[in-house]
Design a protein around this motif. Structure first.
Motif, PDB file in Angstrom:
ATOM      1  N   THR A 160       8.867   0.458  10.923  1.00 27.70           N
ATOM      2  CA  THR A 160       7.988  -0.615  10.473  1.00 27.70           C
ATOM      3  C   THR A 160       6.540  -0.218  10.764  1.00 27.70           C
ATOM      4  O   THR A 160       6.272   0.706  11.527  1.00 27.70           O
ATOM      5  N   THR A 161       5.623  -0.941  10.138  1.00 31.82           N
ATOM      6  CA  THR A 161       4.194  -0.686  10.335  1.00 31.82           C
ATOM      7  C   THR A 161       3.740  -1.266  11.674  1.00 31.82           C
ATOM      8  O   THR A 161       4.489  -1.963  12.360  1.00 31.82           O
ATOM      9  N   ALA A 162       2.486  -1.033  12.009  1.00 29.44           N
ATOM     10  CA  ALA A 162       1.895  -1.562  13.238  1.00 29.44           C
ATOM     11  C   ALA A 162       1.892  -3.089  13.252  1.00 29.44           C
ATOM     12  O   ALA A 162       1.871  -3.707  14.318  1.00 29.44           O
ATOM     13  N   THR A 163       1.928  -3.703  12.063  1.00 25.14           N
ATOM     14  CA  THR A 163       1.945  -5.171  11.990  1.00 25.14           C
ATOM     15  C   THR A 163       3.364  -5.722  11.856  1.00 25.14           C
ATOM     16  O   THR A 163       3.543  -6.921  11.695  1.00 25.14           O
ATOM     17  N   PRO A 197       6.743  -0.663   5.265  1.00 26.82           N
ATOM     18  CA  PRO A 197       5.723  -0.117   4.364  1.00 26.82           C
ATOM     19  C   PRO A 197       6.201  -0.114   2.918  1.00 26.82           C
ATOM     20  O   PRO A 197       7.397   0.044   2.645  1.00 26.82           O
ATOM     21  N   THR A 214       0.495  -0.688   1.014  1.00 27.53           N
ATOM     22  CA  THR A 214       0.296  -0.645   2.463  1.00 27.53           C
ATOM     23  C   THR A 214      -0.585   0.555   2.777  1.00 27.53           C
ATOM     24  O   THR A 214      -0.357   1.643   2.256  1.00 27.53           O
ATOM     25  N   ALA A 264      -2.621   2.678   6.127  1.00 25.71           N
ATOM     26  CA  ALA A 264      -2.851   2.847   7.557  1.00 25.71           C
ATOM     27  C   ALA A 264      -4.343   3.087   7.762  1.00 25.71           C
ATOM     28  O   ALA A 264      -4.965   3.842   7.009  1.00 25.71           O
ATOM     29  N   GLU A 271      -2.101  -2.545   6.991  1.00 23.18           N
ATOM     30  CA  GLU A 271      -0.965  -3.019   7.784  1.00 23.18           C
ATOM     31  C   GLU A 271      -0.485  -2.010   8.809  1.00 23.18           C
ATOM     32  O   GLU A 271       0.417  -2.308   9.582  1.00 23.18           O
ATOM     33  N   ASP A 272      -1.042  -0.805   8.807  1.00 20.60           N
ATOM     34  CA  ASP A 272      -0.500   0.240   9.658  1.00 20.60           C
ATOM     35  C   ASP A 272      -1.624   1.022  10.313  1.00 20.60           C
ATOM     36  O   ASP A 272      -2.783   0.944   9.906  1.00 20.60           O
ATOM     37  N   THR A 273      -1.263   1.759  11.350  1.00 17.86           N
ATOM     38  CA  THR A 273      -2.177   2.678  12.030  1.00 17.86           C
ATOM     39  C   THR A 273      -1.442   4.005  12.164  1.00 17.86           C
ATOM     40  O   THR A 273      -0.276   4.114  11.828  1.00 17.86           O
ATOM     41  N   GLY A 274      -2.089   5.014  12.652  1.00 19.63           N
ATOM     42  CA  GLY A 274      -1.431   6.299  12.840  1.00 19.63           C
ATOM     43  C   GLY A 274      -2.247   7.169  13.771  1.00 19.63           C
ATOM     44  O   GLY A 274      -3.454   6.986  13.907  1.00 19.63           O
ATOM     45  N   TYR A 283       0.303   4.456   1.507  1.00 25.08           N
ATOM     46  CA  TYR A 283       1.749   4.566   1.365  1.00 25.08           C
ATOM     47  C   TYR A 283       2.111   4.840  -0.094  1.00 25.08           C
ATOM     48  O   TYR A 283       1.598   4.194  -1.006  1.00 25.08           O
TER      49      TYR A 283
END
Length: 130
Positions: free
Chosen positions: A59-62, A66, A70, A72, A95-98, A109
């Motif tokens: 799942t994404t950071a939130t 994805p 979406t 990051a 919605e995401d980080t990396g 994404y």
């Protein structure tokens, strides 16, 4: 009767016009129009480096799964939950980080690894919508 068709290239979304949100030019937001006719208001834009990623099984950071749309981000630059328009990609939500996503780098994404490879690494304009 259509005898043959050749796809020259995939269409790319891009912004073709930017102007003030009202006729006096005094608004804090500007309006942009894409070449496919979509229009949106934005309050800021950044030139960023964009890479691409695909399904990882996580799942994404939130906490969402994805999907196309979406992205990051570095939340110090673009807060999670922010809606954006990425030129060449389309409308998206942060919605995401990396680990490799710092400063003015975003990760978009995509459904397949081949799409990610085709995207490569490129400069894009990111329009902040909210």
């Amino acid at each position: 009767v259509l005898l043959d068709a050749v796809k020259v290239r995939d269409p790319k979304e891009r912004v073709i016009g930017i102007g003030p949100a009202n006729s006096k030019g005094t608004a804090t937001k500007a309006m942009a129009i894409t070449d496919d006719g979509a229009s949106f208001y934005f309050h800021n834009s950044y030139t960023m480096e964009a890479t691409a990623y695909t399904w990882t099984g996580n799942t994404t950071a939130t906490g969402t799964w994805p999907k196309v749309g979406t992205i990051a981000v570095d939340p110090d630059i673009i807060p999670l939950g922010t809606k954006v328009y990425v030129a060449g990609y389309g409308f998206a939500v942060a919605e995401d980080t990396g680990g490799a996503i710092n400063d003015y780098i975003i990760d978009l994404y995509m459904d397949t690894e081949n799409q990610c490879i085709s995207w490569g690494r490129r400069q894009v304009t990111v329009y902040m919508l909210n």
